[in-house]
Design a protein around this motif. Structure first.
Motif, PDB file in Angstrom:
ATOM      1  N   ALA A 129       0.814  -1.220   0.000  1.00  0.00           N
ATOM      2  CA  ALA A 129       0.000   0.000   0.000  1.00  0.00           C
ATOM      3  C   ALA A 129       0.846   1.268   0.000  1.00  0.00           C
ATOM      4  CB  ALA A 129      -0.948  -0.004   1.197  1.00  0.00           C
ATOM      5  N   ASN A 130       2.037   1.181   0.557  1.00  0.00           N
ATOM      6  CA  ASN A 130       2.912   2.361   0.676  1.00  0.00           C
ATOM      7  C   ASN A 130       4.202   2.180  -0.118  1.00  0.00           C
ATOM      8  OD1 ASN A 130       1.600   4.097   3.059  1.00  0.00           O
ATOM      9  ND2 ASN A 130       1.471   1.929   3.626  1.00  0.00           N
ATOM     10  N   LEU A 131       4.102   1.465  -1.226  1.00  0.00           N
ATOM     11  CA  LEU A 131       5.293   1.137  -2.000  1.00  0.00           C
ATOM     12  C   LEU A 131       6.029   2.383  -2.491  1.00  0.00           C
ATOM     13  CD1 LEU A 131       7.025  -1.095  -3.172  1.00  0.00           C
ATOM     14  CD2 LEU A 131       5.533  -1.115  -5.199  1.00  0.00           C
ATOM     15  N   SER A 132       5.280   3.395  -2.907  1.00  0.00           N
ATOM     16  CA  SER A 132       5.928   4.614  -3.423  1.00  0.00           C
ATOM     17  C   SER A 132       6.715   5.326  -2.324  1.00  0.00           C
ATOM     18  CB  SER A 132       4.880   5.554  -4.015  1.00  0.00           C
ATOM     19  OG  SER A 132       3.919   5.917  -3.028  1.00  0.00           O
ATOM     20  N   ASN A 133       6.159   5.372  -1.114  1.00  0.00           N
ATOM     21  CA  ASN A 133       6.863   6.009   0.005  1.00  0.00           C
ATOM     22  C   ASN A 133       8.096   5.202   0.421  1.00  0.00           C
ATOM     23  OD1 ASN A 133       4.959   8.088   0.139  1.00  0.00           O
ATOM     24  ND2 ASN A 133       3.652   6.943   1.552  1.00  0.00           N
ATOM     25  N   VAL A 134       7.941   3.880   0.433  1.00  0.00           N
ATOM     26  CA  VAL A 134       9.074   3.027   0.776  1.00  0.00           C
ATOM     27  C   VAL A 134      10.189   3.196  -0.251  1.00  0.00           C
ATOM     28  CG1 VAL A 134       9.855   0.648   1.099  1.00  0.00           C
ATOM     29  CG2 VAL A 134       7.628   1.345   1.981  1.00  0.00           C
ATOM     30  N   TRP A 135       9.801   3.241  -1.515  1.00  0.00           N
ATOM     31  CA  TRP A 135      10.783   3.406  -2.579  1.00  0.00           C
ATOM     32  C   TRP A 135      11.499   4.754  -2.466  1.00  0.00           C
ATOM     33  CZ3 TRP A 135      13.733   1.040  -5.873  1.00  0.00           C
ATOM     34  CH2 TRP A 135      14.293   1.751  -6.936  1.00  0.00           C
ATOM     35  N   ALA A 136      10.740   5.797  -2.163  1.00  0.00           N
ATOM     36  CA  ALA A 136      11.349   7.123  -1.996  1.00  0.00           C
ATOM     37  C   ALA A 136      12.368   7.115  -0.854  1.00  0.00           C
ATOM     38  CB  ALA A 136      10.271   8.168  -1.734  1.00  0.00           C
ATOM     39  N   GLY A 137      12.028   6.449   0.250  1.00  0.00           N
ATOM     40  CA  GLY A 137      12.965   6.333   1.358  1.00  0.00           C
ATOM     41  C   GLY A 137      14.192   5.520   0.990  1.00  0.00           C
ATOM     42  N   MET A 138      14.004   4.461   0.210  1.00  0.00           N
ATOM     43  CA  MET A 138      15.123   3.640  -0.231  1.00  0.00           C
ATOM     44  C   MET A 138      16.076   4.432  -1.123  1.00  0.00           C
ATOM     45  SD  MET A 138      13.195  -0.005  -1.037  1.00  0.00           S
ATOM     46  CE  MET A 138      14.687  -0.798  -1.646  1.00  0.00           C
ATOM     47  N   VAL A 139      15.525   5.304  -1.946  1.00  0.00           N
ATOM     48  CA  VAL A 139      16.361   6.124  -2.832  1.00  0.00           C
ATOM     49  C   VAL A 139      17.242   7.065  -2.017  1.00  0.00           C
ATOM     50  CG1 VAL A 139      16.315   7.956  -4.571  1.00  0.00           C
ATOM     51  CG2 VAL A 139      14.815   5.967  -4.815  1.00  0.00           C
ATOM     52  N   VAL A 140      16.636   7.725  -1.020  1.00  0.00           N
ATOM     53  CA  VAL A 140      17.398   8.673  -0.185  1.00  0.00           C
ATOM     54  C   VAL A 140      18.483   7.950   0.603  1.00  0.00           C
ATOM     55  CG1 VAL A 140      17.249  10.296   1.738  1.00  0.00           C
ATOM     56  CG2 VAL A 140      15.487  10.301  -0.034  1.00  0.00           C
ATOM     57  N   THR A 141      18.099   6.902   1.314  1.00  0.00           N
ATOM     58  CA  THR A 141      19.068   6.157   2.114  1.00  0.00           C
ATOM     59  C   THR A 141      20.110   5.487   1.229  1.00  0.00           C
ATOM     60  OG1 THR A 141      17.384   5.739   3.806  1.00  0.00           O
ATOM     61  CG2 THR A 141      19.335   4.347   3.845  1.00  0.00           C
ATOM     62  N   GLY A 142      19.666   4.934   0.114  1.00  0.00           N
ATOM     63  CA  GLY A 142      20.593   4.270  -0.802  1.00  0.00           C
ATOM     64  C   GLY A 142      21.610   5.226  -1.404  1.00  0.00           C
ATOM     65  N   ARG A 143      21.169   6.444  -1.724  1.00  0.00           N
ATOM     66  CA  ARG A 143      22.108   7.428  -2.283  1.00  0.00           C
ATOM     67  C   ARG A 143      23.184   7.792  -1.265  1.00  0.00           C
ATOM     68  NH1 ARG A 143      18.663  10.938  -3.808  1.00  0.00           N
ATOM     69  NH2 ARG A 143      18.715  12.238  -1.942  1.00  0.00           N
ATOM     70  N   ASN A 144      22.769   8.040  -0.021  1.00  0.00           N
ATOM     71  CA  ASN A 144      23.742   8.369   1.025  1.00  0.00           C
ATOM     72  C   ASN A 144      24.695   7.205   1.281  1.00  0.00           C
ATOM     73  OD1 ASN A 144      22.653  10.943   1.459  1.00  0.00           O
ATOM     74  ND2 ASN A 144      21.168  10.163   2.930  1.00  0.00           N
ATOM     75  N   ALA A 145      24.144   5.993   1.313  1.00  0.00           N
ATOM     76  CA  ALA A 145      24.976   4.811   1.546  1.00  0.00           C
ATOM     77  C   ALA A 145      25.952   4.591   0.400  1.00  0.00           C
ATOM     78  CB  ALA A 145      24.092   3.577   1.729  1.00  0.00           C
TER      79      ALA A 145
END
Length: 258
Positions: free
Chosen positions: A54-70
């Motif tokens: 249900a919240n796939l878009s929000n999860v994906w957005a968070g993954m992009v931010v965290t993934g970029r920093n990592a």
């Protein structure tokens, strides 16, 4: 014969962990249902999966931010760690000076460092999270690379001198091939640490984006299924980084073998 062995290896590498994971999830769901475990203690996999979808878009957005920093932290920390290890292997004086500094970096608590870095670089910047990830990555990459560079047998070095090989020829022929597996071991460890450290740094301030902030927000509003959905996103991100490091290692190994 080789195809059969390859298929068996593929089954052990991929199929066995997947089946074991499905078994664990099934037991988890059964335990939550049978024992009536409350969601604030541990939600069931079905509830987590529902929130994740249900919240796939929000999860994906968070993954992009965290993934970029990592990713930035992984690249910066790895490059600095490898270069520092090379210098330490060549210069004993530098190695002796660097040893206590690296040991100090290894025990720096992220919970204390992140707020200080947010104060230095600003709470609206991602810089602090990237530095935290880079520091976490630097230590395993440095130690593993340095160990690999020191694994060359003295006999092999003497043999290269007997053939009047230059320093670059000796490095290319003996030192680098010996050190490569150790470097990639450090990178595989560091790939997961980069994600973990970025997540932890997000708990202690900085911009709103990122999986760590999302987990905190969902948990504070008692939406535990959603919080675990973000945790699932974190797990997937960590697996992605680890598999990428492992794939790079396989690619380099095959090219060397070819």
């Amino acid at each position: 014969m080789r195809d059969t062995a390859s298929s068996n290896g593929l089954a052990r590498t991929i199929l066995a962990p997947v089946l074991f994971g499905l078994l664990v999830v099934a037991i988890w769901q059964f335990a939550v249902t049978a024992l009536e475990i409350k969601p604030f203690i541990l939600p069931g996999p079905l509830a987590i999966g529902e929130q994740f979808t249900a919240n796939l878009s929000n999860v994906w957005a968070g993954m992009v931010v965290t993934g970029r920093n990592a990713l930035i932290g992984l690249i910066v920390g790895s490059v600095i760690g490898i270069l520092a290890a090379i210098v330490s292997a060549l210069l004993r004086v530098f190695d002796e000076m660097a040893a206590p500094i690296v040991a100090a970096i290894a025990v720096v608590p992220i919970v204390a460092l992140a707020p200080v870095l947010y104060t230095m670089f600003g709470a609206a910047a991602e810089t602090a999270r990237q530095i935290v990830a880079a520091l976490a990555v630097f230590v395993p990459v440095y130690f593993n690379t340095l160990k690999g560079l020191r694994q060359v047998s003295p006999v092999h070095r003497d043999l290269m001198r007997a053939y009047a090989a230059s320093s670059w020829q000796a490095t290319k022929t003996v030192t680098l091939p010996t050190a490569t597996p150790y470097v990639f071991t450090g990178l595989r460890i560091a790939s997961s640490l980069a994600v973990i450290s970025s997540l932890i740094a997000e708990y202690f301030g900085g911009p709103v984006g990122g999986l760590g902030k999302s987990i905190t927000s969902a948990a504070s509003s008692s939406n535990y299924g959603l919080a675990w959905a973000y945790v699932l996103g974190s797990i997937l991100l960590g697996l992605l980084f680890y598999c990428a490091a492992l794939g790079l290692e396989k690619l380099v190994t095959r090219r060397k073998a070819g």
